[in-house]
Design a protein around this motif. Sequence first.
Motif, short mmCIF file in Angstrom:
data_model
loop_
_atom_site.label_atom_id
_atom_site.label_comp_id
_atom_site.label_asym_id
_atom_site.label_seq_id
_atom_site.Cartn_x
_atom_site.Cartn_y
_atom_site.Cartn_z
N ALA A 1 2.44 1.59 -3.46
CA ALA A 1 1.48 2.04 -4.47
C ALA A 1 1.13 3.50 -4.26
O ALA A 1 0.91 4.25 -5.21
CB ALA A 1 0.22 1.18 -4.41
N ALA A 2 1.06 3.91 -3.00
CA ALA A 2 0.73 5.30 -2.72
C ALA A 2 1.81 6.23 -3.25
O ALA A 2 1.56 7.38 -3.63
CB ALA A 2 0.56 5.51 -1.21
N GLU B 1 -13.01 4.74 -6.11
CA GLU B 1 -11.69 4.55 -5.51
C GLU B 1 -10.78 3.76 -6.45
O GLU B 1 -9.58 4.03 -6.54
CB GLU B 1 -11.82 3.83 -4.18
N ALA B 2 -11.36 2.79 -7.17
CA ALA B 2 -10.55 2.00 -8.10
C ALA B 2 -10.03 2.88 -9.24
O ALA B 2 -8.86 2.80 -9.61
CB ALA B 2 -11.39 0.85 -8.66
N VAL C 1 0.83 -1.20 0.00
CA VAL C 1 0.00 0.00 0.00
C VAL C 1 0.87 1.25 0.00
O VAL C 1 0.62 2.22 -0.72
CB VAL C 1 -0.94 0.01 1.23
N ASN D 1 -0.32 -3.36 -7.31
CA ASN D 1 1.13 -3.39 -7.10
C ASN D 1 1.72 -4.77 -7.39
O ASN D 1 2.25 -5.44 -6.52
CB ASN D 1 1.44 -2.96 -5.66
N TYR E 1 -7.04 2.08 -11.92
CA TYR E 1 -7.72 1.12 -12.79
C TYR E 1 -8.41 1.86 -13.92
O TYR E 1 -8.99 2.93 -13.73
CB TYR E 1 -8.78 0.35 -12.01
N ALA F 1 -7.34 5.08 -8.04
CA ALA F 1 -6.10 4.35 -7.78
C ALA F 1 -5.33 4.05 -9.06
O ALA F 1 -4.12 3.82 -9.02
CB ALA F 1 -6.41 3.04 -7.05
N VAL G 1 -5.84 -0.95 -3.85
CA VAL G 1 -4.51 -0.44 -4.17
C VAL G 1 -3.48 -1.57 -4.22
O VAL G 1 -2.64 -1.64 -5.12
CB VAL G 1 -4.08 0.62 -3.13
N LYS H 1 -10.38 -0.28 0.30
CA LYS H 1 -9.46 0.58 -0.44
C LYS H 1 -8.03 0.04 -0.42
O LYS H 1 -7.33 0.09 -1.43
CB LYS H 1 -9.50 1.99 0.13
#
Length: 316
Positions: free
Chosen positions: A23-24, A82-83, A20, A288, A88, A86, A284, A280
């Motif tokens: 990915a952030a 959210e996807a 996470v 990754n 998608y 992120a 995420v 969430k």
Amino acid sequence: MNSQNQKNEINRRRFLQSSVKLAAAGIYLGMFGMPDLFGNVLTDKVAKGIPDVKLNNGLKMPILGFGTYGLSGDVCQKSVVEAIAAGYRLIDTAKVYGNEVEVGKAIKQSGIDRKQLFVTSKLWVDDAGYENAKKGFEETLTKLGLEYLDLYLIHRPRGDVKGSWKAMEELYKAGKIKAIGISNFSPEQLKDLLSYAEVKPAVNQIETHAYFQQSNDYNVLKQHNIQMEAWAPFAEGRNGLFTNEVLTQIAKKHGKTTAQVSLRWHYQRGIVSIPRSSQKAHIVENLNIFDFKLDDADMKAIEKLDLNKTQFPEWS
């Protein structure tokens, strides 16, 4: 999909690691060399986002997407928003999921240019047949609030498949659908469709995961240059997939989670996968998977997990 979902989500959280944070900071797409592909050309090698596969009609499709089965109402809308946020770009839904309206609202709420998204929906059994398929498609477009679909699939090989396919071919030729395909078709059912199809299916979305690797389907689809897509890349956690000892050891080896290993395994086989989550962190986490590579020993170990039988017998 069922009452096991909560247990599966709990098991999976135990394996959530530093992905996470990574990915952030930005999804790193170092490929460590290109994997053997399912049969279609993988593009977008540089770190611009999720890599694409090129379908048999030339259309590019993200190799990793977001599934929405089992998501409904506000939870569905929030999860899709959210996807997209992120990263998608492939969003998969279906009439029978009962969430096309929420998916459409999420797409609008995301603020992303429609052209950047790849939206898939599916024709349900109740809408099989030439006239019904056309009506079903228009209902789907209306619910989604879209002018076209990137991919439209016959959800199950039931009813008047020939009539449905003819309608979909006409919609495809009219530009209302960028690619048409099938879902849950066996090699025999595919052979029958190909005997009369004017447009070859671009995709077959089927059950495939470590426990049901579908080797014969894999080879047949590759032979016909039809993209294989996994609707259950985690087998929904059935049979203890998230805590499987082999997958757990491979995950530890790479500093990843069993979920990430599962998705990477699909990716290296050139299979499009559409994991779903309302969490969430997991949304995420699933992105990754492009900063490590499963080696030959890993792939062979996972190959041995194949039970060669469905984990969803209730759908047979």
